[in-house]
Design an enzyme around this catalytic site. Structure first.
Site, PDB file in Angstrom:
ATOM      1  CB  SER A  50      -1.036  -0.090   1.226  1.00 59.30           C
ATOM      2  OG  SER A  50      -1.922   0.794   0.991  1.00 59.30           O
TER       3      SER A  50
ATOM      4  CG  ASP B  34      -3.910  -1.535  -0.493  1.00 60.10           C
ATOM      5  OD1 ASP B  34      -3.169  -2.072   0.252  1.00 60.10           O
ATOM      6  OD2 ASP B  34      -4.151  -0.084  -0.229  1.00 60.10           O
TER       7      ASP B  34
END
Length: 261
Positions: A27, A139
């Protein structure tokens, strides 16, 4: 915005003379790890990432699978590094993403850095998934928010993890994207507590509960909190490294997990 705390962590460790042999990120931590792996110093990270906001990374376009495009993330990485490939990093680098079609963890060790970071920072529902090698990626925080497993696979003796979900900043949502971000945080916070157990030699958890994901005015304070958290664990890292005197290892996760890590 929370990923800016990773810059303070790296600054603290560099000031202590601790440098990584391998590095991984998920992320927001993927962006910081990638830039650092290609030689961007904490001071340069502070300057470049201090200019980032939701408008520079998110683009309102008609999307089939998300509210926005996060193409701005890829553009930022290419602006700073050029069209570099993961396998050419100065520090061996791994970037973690999630295959949204299967739920599989995907550890990216080759290919364009910009596309890999774009995939790893793609909050599902907010941003449209990124296609890499025929897989739709989002993500990586869903599968390994603080990515210590890739570091072990790359031969790390001492693993340092940075968990930005140690004190997640839940705030009343004002718009649809913030509802999705809060749901994302809740899911990641639960998964991370189980995922990390006993796998990192040293775990940093900056106190981020007073922060939010959108306000750029808080970036200096986020940097200071990362710096504080990093300095606090330097003795523990040095003690762990003493068991391996021939090596100095600092794998950073993201944070370095989510907005993450």
């Amino acid at each position: 915005m929370l990923g800016y705390a990773h810059v303070g962590v790296l600054q603290a460790l560099e000031e202590a003379g601790i440098k990584p042999d391998v590095i991984s990120g998920t992320s927001a931590g993927a962006a910081v790890a990638a830039l650092y792996a290609f030689g961007t110093s904490p001071a340069e990270l502070k300057e470049h990432l201090g200019k980032v906001n939701w408008h520079t990374i998110g683009d309102v376009r008609i999307q089939r699978r998300g509210l926005l495009s996060n193409e701005g993330v890829a553009e930022l990485i290419e602006e700073l590094l050029g069209p570099v490939h993961i396998e050419d990093a100065h520090i061996p680098l791994a970037i973690v993403a999630t295959d949204i079609s299967t739920g599989d963890k995907v550890v990216l060790r080759e290919g364009l850095v910009s596309t890999a970071v774009q995939a790893s920072t793609c909050i599902p529902g907010v941003f449209a998934p990124i296609s890499i090698d025929g897989r739709l990626l989002v993500d990586g925080a869903f599968v390994e928010n603080v990515p210590v497993t890739p570091l072990l696979e790359m031969g790390a003796d001492v693993v340092v993890g940075v968990n930005l979900m140690g004190s997640p900043p839940f705030n009343p949502p004002r718009m649809t994207a913030e509802v999705l971000v809060n749901a994302f945080f809740i899911a990641i916070d639960t998964a991370t507590s189980f995922d990390l157990e006993g796998r990192a030699d040293v775990l940093l958890e900056p106190d981020l509960k007073a922060f939010n994901t959108w306000d750029v005015r808080q970036l200096p304070a986020l940097l200071e909190e990362g710096l504080r958290a990093g300095k606090a664990v330097v003795p523990a890292i040095e003690e762990a490294m003493n068991r391996f005197p021939a090596r100095q290892i600092l794998p950073d996760a993201g944070s370095a997990g989510n907005n993450t890590n």
